[in-house]
Design an enzyme around this catalytic site. Structure first.
Site, short mmCIF file in Angstrom:
data_model
loop_
_atom_site.label_atom_id
_atom_site.label_comp_id
_atom_site.label_asym_id
_atom_site.label_seq_id
_atom_site.Cartn_x
_atom_site.Cartn_y
_atom_site.Cartn_z
N ARG A 85 -4.68 -23.07 8.08
CA ARG A 85 -4.62 -22.19 9.26
C ARG A 85 -3.18 -21.81 9.58
NH1 ARG A 85 -8.26 -26.26 10.01
NH2 ARG A 85 -10.37 -25.79 10.68
N ASP A 145 -14.03 -28.57 16.55
CA ASP A 145 -13.90 -29.86 15.85
C ASP A 145 -14.63 -30.95 16.63
OD1 ASP A 145 -11.38 -28.86 14.07
OD2 ASP A 145 -11.24 -28.22 16.15
N ARG A 148 -18.17 -30.64 15.86
CA ARG A 148 -18.46 -31.20 14.52
C ARG A 148 -18.50 -32.73 14.57
NH1 ARG A 148 -14.24 -26.78 11.92
NH2 ARG A 148 -15.80 -25.19 11.49
N HIS A 172 -5.89 -27.81 16.21
CA HIS A 172 -7.12 -27.37 15.54
C HIS A 172 -6.68 -27.11 14.09
CE1 HIS A 172 -10.68 -25.33 14.26
NE2 HIS A 172 -10.07 -24.18 14.10
N1 LIG Z 1 -10.51 -21.00 16.58
C1 LIG Z 1 -11.42 -21.31 15.69
O1 LIG Z 1 -12.05 -22.37 15.76
C2 LIG Z 1 -11.71 -20.34 14.60
C3 LIG Z 1 -10.85 -19.32 14.39
N2 LIG Z 1 -11.06 -18.41 13.39
C4 LIG Z 1 -10.06 -17.38 13.28
O2 LIG Z 1 -10.51 -16.19 13.94
C5 LIG Z 1 -9.84 -15.06 13.36
C6 LIG Z 1 -10.87 -13.98 13.01
O3 LIG Z 1 -11.68 -14.46 11.96
P1 LIG Z 1 -12.90 -13.57 11.40
O4 LIG Z 1 -13.63 -12.97 12.53
O5 LIG Z 1 -13.60 -14.39 10.40
O6 LIG Z 1 -12.09 -12.41 10.66
P2 LIG Z 1 -12.60 -10.94 10.34
O7 LIG Z 1 -11.70 -10.42 9.29
O8 LIG Z 1 -14.06 -10.94 10.13
O9 LIG Z 1 -12.32 -10.15 11.70
C7 LIG Z 1 -11.04 -9.89 12.18
C8 LIG Z 1 -11.10 -8.55 12.87
O10 LIG Z 1 -9.82 -8.30 13.49
C9 LIG Z 1 -9.62 -6.91 13.42
N3 LIG Z 1 -8.22 -6.60 13.65
C10 LIG Z 1 -7.16 -6.84 12.85
N4 LIG Z 1 -6.03 -6.38 13.41
C11 LIG Z 1 -6.38 -5.86 14.61
C12 LIG Z 1 -5.66 -5.23 15.65
N5 LIG Z 1 -4.34 -5.05 15.58
N6 LIG Z 1 -6.35 -4.81 16.73
C13 LIG Z 1 -7.69 -4.97 16.82
N7 LIG Z 1 -8.43 -5.56 15.85
C14 LIG Z 1 -7.77 -5.99 14.76
C15 LIG Z 1 -10.10 -6.52 12.03
O11 LIG Z 1 -10.36 -5.13 11.93
C16 LIG Z 1 -11.36 -7.37 11.90
O12 LIG Z 1 -12.52 -6.69 12.29
C17 LIG Z 1 -9.07 -15.60 12.15
O13 LIG Z 1 -7.72 -15.81 12.49
C18 LIG Z 1 -9.77 -16.92 11.87
O14 LIG Z 1 -8.94 -17.83 11.18
C19 LIG Z 1 -12.16 -18.49 12.58
C20 LIG Z 1 -13.08 -19.48 12.76
C21 LIG Z 1 -12.92 -20.53 13.75
C1 LIG Z 2 -11.79 -21.41 10.36
C2 LIG Z 2 -11.65 -22.47 11.36
O1 LIG Z 2 -10.65 -22.57 12.03
C3 LIG Z 2 -12.71 -23.43 11.52
O2 LIG Z 2 -13.86 -23.18 11.14
O3 LIG Z 2 -12.42 -24.54 11.98
#
Ligand SMILES: NC(=O)C1=CN([C@@H]2O[C@H](COP(=O)(O)OP(=O)(O)OC[C@H]3O[C@@H](n4cnc5c(N)ncnc54)[C@H](O)[C@@H]3O)[C@@H](O)[C@H]2O)C=CC1
Ligand SMILES: CC(=O)C(=O)O
Length: 309
Positions: A85, A145, A148, A172
């Protein structure tokens, strides 16, 4: 409450879907760099609404976030298989500079709920860029987490995850800390409960659960490219605590004045979440090795965030 979601990808859309199913919002507005994609996601989610609770789901531009009580930030890049990450930091910090300016132009007082990784440092980035008070810039942190951890403990003990009270603290990410010493099943310390039901927590069980929590994202990303259901539900859970002033204890991330010797670091601790945002932060009693691991996690996060300056 009107909720904005910036980043309508897997995480943002899963959060919108979970909000619609839980009845967590009166209106959800999805904003994305790719407006057609956001429109398609909103249309798809809106078709779940007749099976759930009244909620208007639509796509929009930043101006459409006006009046939002909270905005979920899920824009940016996600990990590729094997990637950590923390490696996403510089790319997503650039994205946030634009996103937060856009959000604040329309909804300057909206609480920011950060999901983009590395979520702890992105919470710090969002705090600095927004100028909001720290209790109103919340990272989803280890809420996932912790879910989980509770799920794996519950399976081992043969009870409902809702009866397991256990937390993951710190980053995280790879340095997170499973607080075994503070874990409870019902009212009992987890080890006592486990012995009583004939499912002792041996070193092997502990190692298996630790790996199951710490490496979950890596495994899921290897298998299907990304994770979204768990975090989508977690984000909707946080929104509900905010909307209903529930004062629920959740492990979420926020900039914290001091952890050991590390100052002003964003990480997860159990925090009371209500309509004002983070109402209180709780420091659990930890074993010495857990305290050391939490301090080390704080130091790792601080060191990584310093690379941005
Ligand atoms: N906090 C957590 O527990 C988790 C965090 N994540 C994180 O969430 C984030 C998103 O992951 P996903 O949805 O899987 O990715 P994704 O690629 O499916 O979606 C990201 C979206 O952000 C948009 N985007 C990019 N730049 C942008 C901007 N300047 N303005 C507006 N929209 C913009 C893209 O067009 C895309 O639709 C990642 O950083 C990922 O690592 C993912 C899973 C768990
Ligand atoms: C991608 C991520 O941060 C998670 O699934 O924990």
């Amino acid at each position: 409450m009107k909720i904005g979601i910036v980043g309508a990808g897997m995480v943002g859309s899963a959060a919108g879907y979970a909000l619609a199913l839980r009845g967590g919002a009166s209106e959800v507005v999805l904003v994305d760099l790719d407006a057609d994609y956001a429109r398609a996601q909103a249309e798809d989610i809106s078709h779940a609404v007749p099976f759930a609770h009244p909620c208007r789901v639509r796509a929009g531009e930043y101006g459409d976030l006006e009046g939002a009580g909270a905005v979920i930030l899920a824009a940016g890049v996600a990990q590729q298989p094997g990637e950590s990450r923390l490696s996403l930091l510089s790319r997503n910090a650039e994205v946030f500079a634009k996103v937060i300016a856009g959000v604040q132009g329309a909804a300057p007082d909206a609480l920011l709920l950060v999901a983009t990784n590395p979520v702890d440092i992105m919470t710090e980035v969002a705090l600095k860029a927004s100028g909001l008070p720290p209790e109103r810039v919340i990272g989803s942190g280890t809420i996932l987490d912790t879910a989980r951890y509770r799920s794996l403990l519950a399976t081992h003990l043969g009870i409902a995850a809702q009866s397991v009270h256990a937390y993951v603290l710190g980053e995280h990410g790879d340095s997170e800390v499973l607080a075994w010493s503070a874990a409870r099943a019902g009212t009992q310390p987890i080890a006592d409960f486990a012995a009583q039901v004939g499912a002792p927590i041996t070193d092997d069980v502990r190692a298996r659960i630790d790996d199951g929590v710490r490496r979950a994202a890596y495994r899921i990303i290897e298998g299907k490219g990304a994770t979204w259901y768990g975090i989508g539900a977690g984000l909707a859970r946080i929104v509900q605590a905010l909307r209903d002033d529930q004062r629920t204890v959740l492990t979420v991330s926020a900039v914290t004045p001091k952890v050991g010797e590390t100052r002003d670091v964003a990480l997860s601790l159990p925090r009371v979440v209500g309509s004002a945002g983070i109402v209180a932060t709780l420091m659990p009693d930890l074993a010495d090795d857990e305290t050391a691991a939490l301090r080390s996690s704080a130091a790792i996060l601080k060191e990584t965030s310093a690379q941005l300056v």
